[in-house]
Design a protein around this motif. Sequence first.
Motif, mmCIF file in Angstrom:
data_model
loop_
_atom_site.group_PDB
_atom_site.id
_atom_site.type_symbol
_atom_site.label_atom_id
_atom_site.label_comp_id
_atom_site.label_asym_id
_atom_site.label_seq_id
_atom_site.Cartn_x
_atom_site.Cartn_y
_atom_site.Cartn_z
ATOM 1 N N GLY A 7 16.284 8.900 52.027
ATOM 2 C CA GLY A 7 15.972 8.399 50.685
ATOM 3 C C GLY A 7 14.576 7.828 50.634
ATOM 4 O O GLY A 7 13.740 8.135 51.489
ATOM 5 N N SER A 8 14.338 6.965 49.651
ATOM 6 C CA SER A 8 12.987 6.443 49.459
ATOM 7 C C SER A 8 12.724 5.182 50.270
ATOM 8 O O SER A 8 13.604 4.335 50.450
ATOM 9 N N VAL A 9 11.485 5.091 50.772
ATOM 10 C CA VAL A 9 10.919 3.830 51.254
ATOM 11 C C VAL A 9 9.723 3.618 50.336
ATOM 12 O O VAL A 9 8.935 4.548 50.131
ATOM 13 N N ALA A 10 9.604 2.434 49.764
ATOM 14 C CA ALA A 10 8.670 2.279 48.645
ATOM 15 C C ALA A 10 7.945 0.947 48.671
ATOM 16 O O ALA A 10 8.348 0.016 49.378
ATOM 17 N N PHE A 11 6.923 0.873 47.838
ATOM 18 C CA PHE A 11 6.389 -0.423 47.435
ATOM 19 C C PHE A 11 6.878 -0.653 46.013
ATOM 20 O O PHE A 11 6.752 0.242 45.163
ATOM 21 N N ASP A 12 7.473 -1.818 45.782
ATOM 22 C CA ASP A 12 8.007 -2.142 44.458
ATOM 23 C C ASP A 12 7.237 -3.305 43.850
ATOM 24 O O ASP A 12 6.868 -4.254 44.553
ATOM 25 N N CYS A 13 7.054 -3.239 42.532
ATOM 26 C CA CYS A 13 6.566 -4.396 41.791
ATOM 27 C C CYS A 13 7.739 -4.855 40.928
ATOM 28 O O CYS A 13 8.254 -4.087 40.112
ATOM 29 N N LEU A 14 8.204 -6.081 41.149
ATOM 30 C CA LEU A 14 9.455 -6.540 40.537
ATOM 31 C C LEU A 14 9.201 -7.740 39.638
ATOM 32 O O LEU A 14 8.524 -8.683 40.033
ATOM 33 N N GLU A 15 9.779 -7.677 38.459
ATOM 34 C CA GLU A 15 9.591 -8.761 37.500
ATOM 35 C C GLU A 15 10.944 -9.137 36.913
ATOM 36 O O GLU A 15 11.669 -8.260 36.430
ATOM 37 N N THR A 96 6.748 4.826 37.885
ATOM 38 C CA THR A 96 7.266 5.544 39.049
ATOM 39 C C THR A 96 6.135 6.452 39.514
ATOM 40 O O THR A 96 5.791 7.395 38.812
ATOM 41 N N GLU A 97 5.521 6.109 40.631
ATOM 42 C CA GLU A 97 4.449 6.952 41.162
ATOM 43 C C GLU A 97 4.948 7.567 42.459
ATOM 44 O O GLU A 97 5.084 6.883 43.470
ATOM 45 N N LEU A 98 5.257 8.861 42.400
ATOM 46 C CA LEU A 98 5.878 9.522 43.551
ATOM 47 C C LEU A 98 4.955 9.534 44.768
ATOM 48 O O LEU A 98 5.411 9.409 45.901
ATOM 49 N N ASN A 99 3.657 9.739 44.537
ATOM 50 C CA ASN A 99 2.676 9.812 45.631
ATOM 51 C C ASN A 99 3.183 10.747 46.740
ATOM 52 O O ASN A 99 3.619 11.849 46.435
ATOM 53 N N CYS A 100 3.224 10.282 47.995
ATOM 54 C CA CYS A 100 3.598 11.200 49.087
ATOM 55 C C CYS A 100 5.060 11.650 49.006
ATOM 56 O O CYS A 100 5.444 12.654 49.608
ATOM 57 N N PHE A 101 5.861 10.939 48.229
ATOM 58 C CA PHE A 101 7.284 11.283 48.085
ATOM 59 C C PHE A 101 7.443 12.654 47.407
ATOM 60 O O PHE A 101 8.438 13.350 47.613
ATOM 61 N N ALA A 102 6.426 13.051 46.612
ATOM 62 C CA ALA A 102 6.480 14.333 45.900
ATOM 63 C C ALA A 102 6.505 15.502 46.886
ATOM 64 O O ALA A 102 7.028 16.575 46.582
ATOM 65 N N GLU A 103 5.934 15.282 48.072
ATOM 66 C CA GLU A 103 5.848 16.377 49.066
ATOM 67 C C GLU A 103 6.956 16.262 50.123
ATOM 68 O O GLU A 103 6.938 16.988 51.112
ATOM 69 N N PHE A 104 7.858 15.342 49.935
ATOM 70 C CA PHE A 104 8.856 15.031 50.967
ATOM 71 C C PHE A 104 9.771 16.225 51.265
ATOM 72 O O PHE A 104 10.414 16.766 50.375
ATOM 73 N N LYS A 105 9.767 16.642 52.523
ATOM 74 C CA LYS A 105 10.708 17.671 53.000
ATOM 75 C C LYS A 105 11.407 17.058 54.208
ATOM 76 O O LYS A 105 10.868 17.092 55.317
ATOM 77 N N PRO A 106 12.580 16.448 54.008
ATOM 78 C CA PRO A 106 13.216 15.724 55.115
ATOM 79 C C PRO A 106 13.432 16.612 56.342
ATOM 80 O O PRO A 106 13.928 17.731 56.206
ATOM 81 N N ARG A 107 12.988 16.120 57.502
ATOM 82 C CA ARG A 107 13.223 16.825 58.771
ATOM 83 C C ARG A 107 13.944 15.870 59.697
ATOM 84 O O ARG A 107 13.434 14.799 60.032
ATOM 85 N N LEU A 108 15.124 16.249 60.159
ATOM 86 C CA LEU A 108 15.901 15.353 61.014
ATOM 87 C C LEU A 108 15.475 15.494 62.469
ATOM 88 O O LEU A 108 15.506 16.617 63.005
ATOM 89 N N PRO A 109 15.069 14.406 63.137
ATOM 90 C CA PRO A 109 14.852 14.487 64.581
ATOM 91 C C PRO A 109 16.140 14.977 65.246
ATOM 92 O O PRO A 109 17.244 14.723 64.722
ATOM 93 N N GLU A 110 15.993 15.664 66.385
ATOM 94 C CA GLU A 110 17.141 16.276 67.056
ATOM 95 C C GLU A 110 18.313 15.298 67.225
ATOM 96 O O GLU A 110 19.460 15.626 66.951
ATOM 97 N N LYS A 111 17.969 14.058 67.647
ATOM 98 C CA LYS A 111 19.062 13.115 67.949
ATOM 99 C C LYS A 111 19.811 12.646 66.698
ATOM 100 O O LYS A 111 20.857 12.019 66.806
#
Length: 302
Positions: A7-15, A96-111
């Motif tokens: 899922g997402s890891v993000a920087f949030d601005c919260l009010e 909502t600024e996707l930034n690098c999330f727009a290119e996200f192609k999840p790859r699972l490490p072997e373990k």
Amino acid sequence: MSLLVVGSVAFDCLESPYGKVERAVGGAATYFAVAASFFAPVHLVAIVGDDFSKEDAAVFKGRPIDIEGLERTTGKTFFWSGRYSQNLNERVTLATELNCFAEFKPRLPEKYRNSKYVFLANIAPDLQRDVLHQVKVKPKIAAMDTMNYWIERTNAELRETLKHVDILMINDTETRELSSEHNLLLAAKHIFKMGPSTLVVKRGEYGAMMVDKHGIFCVPAFPLEEPHDPTGAGDSFAGGFMGYLASVGSKSDAFLRRAMVYGSVLGSFAVEQFGLDRLLQLKKPEIHGRARHFRKLTQFKL
Ligand code: AMP
């Protein structure tokens, strides 16, 4: 038993009426991982930009959270900004600024590929399915979240993903929108035809409801005098729920009910302070203390 989250890891601005935080580390996978890590080791799959520093990654440190699957790329980390109403029940998304999330192609490490417990946080349904395909053996429990954006824009993709999961965990508005049913029980019947055998409906300050073949189980939200920031409550609920199930290695009715309580407990701690602040200070005995408090809250004689 380890638990995989994507899922997402993000920087949030919260009010909220209680204040404002400009740049808090957040994201659905972050809340989930921190909450679940009180119960079981977590394998995290997400993406961040080169603005995500070592200090930012410290939220995962000192906990059983493996971040080999946290991809680092050039550019900016996903950014989200939201403002809550006076009673904290309504939220407007300001950015909502996707930034690098727009290119996200999840790859699972072997373990990570032998994970028996999998949580697909709120991301594009085709990516959620791709993650499931990378898991070698069918998980004991695959659960997922989604949101109105995917229900409206990628409905066919979402329905394809739903065929492969056991538990759908969404809020009441999303439940109604996905099923086109106003009544939540009728909505559950509708959703079971799409694939999941268990529906968990998160209902904010009204608690949560689980519907499956055993029937219906409801937990209240823990009554708090001063909730500060509801961000991540749903993801922390999911983390407590799945983390507990991974720790006991069972999905029998009694354990699913307890998972609902631990979900509610973690969600209630998350809202006590801004962002991840409360979860980062939380100690295990406090979790069990609040779970016992839940029992008191809901006990009665007939
Ligand atoms: P919740 O309050 O449970 O909806 O979760 C809020 C968290 O989800 C915040 O930390 C955000 O960074 C993250 N978030 C908000 N919008 C999205 C989105 N479209 N996709 C993925 N994560 C998001």
